[in-house]
Design a protein around this motif. Structure first.
Motif, mmCIF file in Angstrom:
data_model
loop_
_atom_site.group_PDB
_atom_site.id
_atom_site.type_symbol
_atom_site.label_atom_id
_atom_site.label_comp_id
_atom_site.label_asym_id
_atom_site.label_seq_id
_atom_site.Cartn_x
_atom_site.Cartn_y
_atom_site.Cartn_z
ATOM 1 N N ALA A 182 0.947 -1.258 0.254
ATOM 2 C CA ALA A 182 0.130 0.096 -0.159
ATOM 3 C C ALA A 182 1.002 1.363 0.073
ATOM 4 C CB ALA A 182 -0.963 0.098 1.196
ATOM 5 N N ARG A 183 1.855 1.231 0.689
ATOM 6 C CA ARG A 183 2.987 2.338 0.756
ATOM 7 C C ARG A 183 3.515 2.552 -0.497
ATOM 8 N NH1 ARG A 183 5.280 2.309 6.933
ATOM 9 N NH2 ARG A 183 3.263 2.472 7.850
ATOM 10 N N MET A 184 3.875 1.471 -1.302
ATOM 11 C CA MET A 184 4.561 1.614 -2.362
ATOM 12 C C MET A 184 3.912 2.130 -3.557
ATOM 13 S SD MET A 184 6.230 -2.319 -2.556
ATOM 14 C CE MET A 184 6.404 -2.115 -4.372
ATOM 15 N N LEU A 185 2.467 2.316 -3.423
ATOM 16 C CA LEU A 185 1.409 3.041 -4.379
ATOM 17 C C LEU A 185 1.996 4.526 -4.213
ATOM 18 C CD1 LEU A 185 -1.644 1.431 -3.804
ATOM 19 C CD2 LEU A 185 -0.345 0.852 -5.529
ATOM 20 N N ASP A 186 2.759 5.107 -3.199
ATOM 21 C CA ASP A 186 2.928 6.449 -3.317
ATOM 22 C C ASP A 186 4.172 6.741 -3.923
ATOM 23 O OD1 ASP A 186 1.120 6.983 -1.394
ATOM 24 O OD2 ASP A 186 2.131 6.492 0.277
ATOM 25 N N LEU A 187 4.899 5.594 -4.470
ATOM 26 C CA LEU A 187 6.027 5.714 -5.451
ATOM 27 C C LEU A 187 5.582 5.765 -7.058
ATOM 28 C CD1 LEU A 187 8.496 3.002 -4.046
ATOM 29 C CD2 LEU A 187 8.447 5.456 -3.705
ATOM 30 N N LEU A 188 4.306 5.905 -6.992
ATOM 31 C CA LEU A 188 3.943 6.235 -8.662
ATOM 32 C C LEU A 188 4.272 7.582 -8.939
ATOM 33 C CD1 LEU A 188 0.362 3.962 -8.365
ATOM 34 C CD2 LEU A 188 2.548 3.399 -9.487
ATOM 35 N N PRO A 189 4.210 7.700 -10.224
ATOM 36 C CA PRO A 189 4.594 8.992 -10.836
ATOM 37 C C PRO A 189 3.758 9.950 -10.284
ATOM 38 C CG PRO A 189 4.830 7.296 -12.503
ATOM 39 C CD PRO A 189 4.213 6.426 -11.493
ATOM 40 N N GLY A 190 4.032 11.132 -9.856
ATOM 41 C CA GLY A 190 3.351 12.095 -9.333
ATOM 42 C C GLY A 190 3.081 12.004 -8.031
ATOM 43 N N ALA A 191 3.317 10.929 -7.120
ATOM 44 C CA ALA A 191 2.829 10.570 -5.814
ATOM 45 C C ALA A 191 4.021 10.977 -4.843
ATOM 46 C CB ALA A 191 2.165 9.426 -5.699
ATOM 47 N N LEU A 206 10.692 4.081 -8.088
ATOM 48 C CA LEU A 206 9.807 3.120 -7.974
ATOM 49 C C LEU A 206 10.320 1.390 -8.289
ATOM 50 C CD1 LEU A 206 6.804 2.438 -8.442
ATOM 51 C CD2 LEU A 206 6.742 2.732 -10.723
ATOM 52 N N ASN A 207 11.247 1.451 -9.303
ATOM 53 C CA ASN A 207 11.846 0.074 -9.481
ATOM 54 C C ASN A 207 12.666 -0.478 -8.195
ATOM 55 O OD1 ASN A 207 11.820 -0.765 -12.461
ATOM 56 N ND2 ASN A 207 12.024 1.324 -12.425
ATOM 57 N N THR A 208 13.370 0.765 -7.407
ATOM 58 C CA THR A 208 13.756 0.434 -6.058
ATOM 59 C C THR A 208 12.754 -0.076 -5.132
ATOM 60 O OG1 THR A 208 15.631 2.223 -6.536
ATOM 61 C CG2 THR A 208 15.367 0.869 -4.282
ATOM 62 N N GLY A 209 11.723 0.435 -5.031
ATOM 63 C CA GLY A 209 10.646 0.089 -4.008
ATOM 64 C C GLY A 209 10.010 -1.393 -4.524
ATOM 65 N N ILE A 210 9.939 -1.634 -5.644
ATOM 66 C CA ILE A 210 9.483 -2.880 -6.017
ATOM 67 C C ILE A 210 10.466 -4.097 -5.732
ATOM 68 C CG2 ILE A 210 8.750 -4.625 -8.105
ATOM 69 C CD1 ILE A 210 7.767 -1.914 -9.658
ATOM 70 N N LEU A 211 11.562 -3.696 -6.030
ATOM 71 C CA LEU A 211 12.591 -4.787 -5.560
ATOM 72 C C LEU A 211 12.841 -4.951 -4.177
ATOM 73 C CD1 LEU A 211 15.312 -6.177 -6.464
ATOM 74 C CD2 LEU A 211 16.647 -4.380 -6.034
ATOM 75 N N LEU A 212 12.578 -4.064 -3.299
ATOM 76 C CA LEU A 212 12.513 -4.149 -1.914
ATOM 77 C C LEU A 212 11.195 -4.918 -1.391
ATOM 78 C CD1 LEU A 212 13.773 -0.586 -0.627
ATOM 79 C CD2 LEU A 212 14.954 -2.860 -0.560
#
Length: 333
Positions: free
Chosen positions: A275-284, A300-306
């Protein structure tokens, strides 16, 4: 006379063995057979390598991007290996997501729902597999139907149910209020999982039903003869023999709950890692972390990897038991 008969019986067997050995030797040293063998080895290696690359390509790409410096994002010569290796992106994203807290919340939610779904779905699956009652086939058909029903179709009533949670109107009867607000907590997940109405519970009931049906009825009959009732038979006889089904349901439940974003954003937004990773989307992403909109894909790619790293570690240790349990529960073949 007896010895001659025995020797006569041994000679054909020895001759057949020698002929088979000679045939295998000829096959190994025949140029055509050797060419076929090595051709198959090359084709098999290319296929396996290609499939592995297709599967690992997204992970390798995200790992390469996560280790890049910001200036490498604009360098066309950087494809796989970063020119300026750095761990700054990982540290920035971990601070932004409050990574330890998010991982802890996600682990608690995933483990709690997995255990509750295991108990409730095992009971339901055992009932459908071994207990015959009027309407059992219709009820099981409804359970299977829940697998294909999109959860979005019941989003509004589900949200309102937990926003004004009440049991048979008793809370409102004694307090005069409309119900208890269970949103912004894990209670909606735990209640639905404990009642076999959680995420993918129809599939888990089906898995347990198929597994319990495959067990011999002699086990139950022996338990009944010894004086064990239905609950005792289930706990002492059926569950100890259902280890493959238990492992399958636990792994499926844990992984799907970890990757869930729909119900998390509906009931408890900003609690779990995804849910917090959605904040990494463009514009957020907040400007102080981005340093420019062009760097959003890097974070965003770093967050997906984590986000996938804990699941990847779990798979490394549990993939052997997972494959064996899926094979024995009848989901393949």
């Amino acid at each position: 006379m007896d010895s001659s008969k025995r020797s006569g019986k041994r000679l054909p067997a020895a001759a057949a063995s020698a002929a088979a050995t000679a045939a295998r030797w000829n096959d190994r040293h025949n140029p055509i057979e050797k060419a076929k063998h090595w051709l198959w080895v090359i084709v098999r290696t290319v296929l396996v390598t290609g499939i592995c690359f297709v599967i690992l390509y997204p992970i390798l790409t995200k790992l390469s991007i996560a280790l890049r410096n910001k200036q490498d994002m604009f360098d066309a010569t950087v494809v796989w290996l970063p020119r300026h290796l750095t761990l700054e992106n990982i540290q920035t994203v971990m601070d932004y997501l409050r990574y330890p807290e998010a991982v802890t919340n996600t682990l608690l939610l995933s483990i709690g729902t997995s255990l509750l779904q295991l108990v409730s779905c095992a009971l339901a699956g055992y009932g459908f597999a071994r207990l015959r009652f009027r309407g059992s086939g219709l009820l099981f058909g409804i359970v299977i139907f829940t697998i294909v029903v999109p959860p979005q179709t019941i989003m509004v009533p589900t949200y309102l149910h937990y926003r004004f949670f009440d049991v048979f109107g008793l809370y409102g009867l004694f307090t005069g209020s409309k119900g208890v607000n269970l949103l912004e907590s894990f209670w909606p997940f735990f209640i639905s999982s404990g009642l076999a109405m959680g995420l993918k519970n129809g599939l888990y009931i089906f898995i347990f039903r198929q597994f319990f049906r495959s067990l011999p009825k002699d086990l139950e009959e022996a338990a009944y003869v010894d004086g064990a009732g239905i609950p005792g038979t289930f706990v002492r006889v059926m569950l100890p023999n259902a280890a493959p089904g238990i492992a399958t349901v636990l792994l499926f439940s844990f992984i799907w709950q970890w990757n869930d974003s729909y119900f998390v954003n509906l009931f408890a937004p900003n609690y779990t890692l995804l849910a917090r990773m959605l904040d990494l989307l463009p514009g957020a992403v907040r400007p102080e972390y981005v340093g420019g909109i062009s760097h959003t894909s890097l974070y965003l790619n770093t967050g997906i990897l984590l986000g996938i790293m804990p699941i990847f570690i779990l798979y490394l240790f549990a993939q052997k038991y997972f494959v064996e349990s899926v094979e024995r529960t009848g989901l393949v073949g």
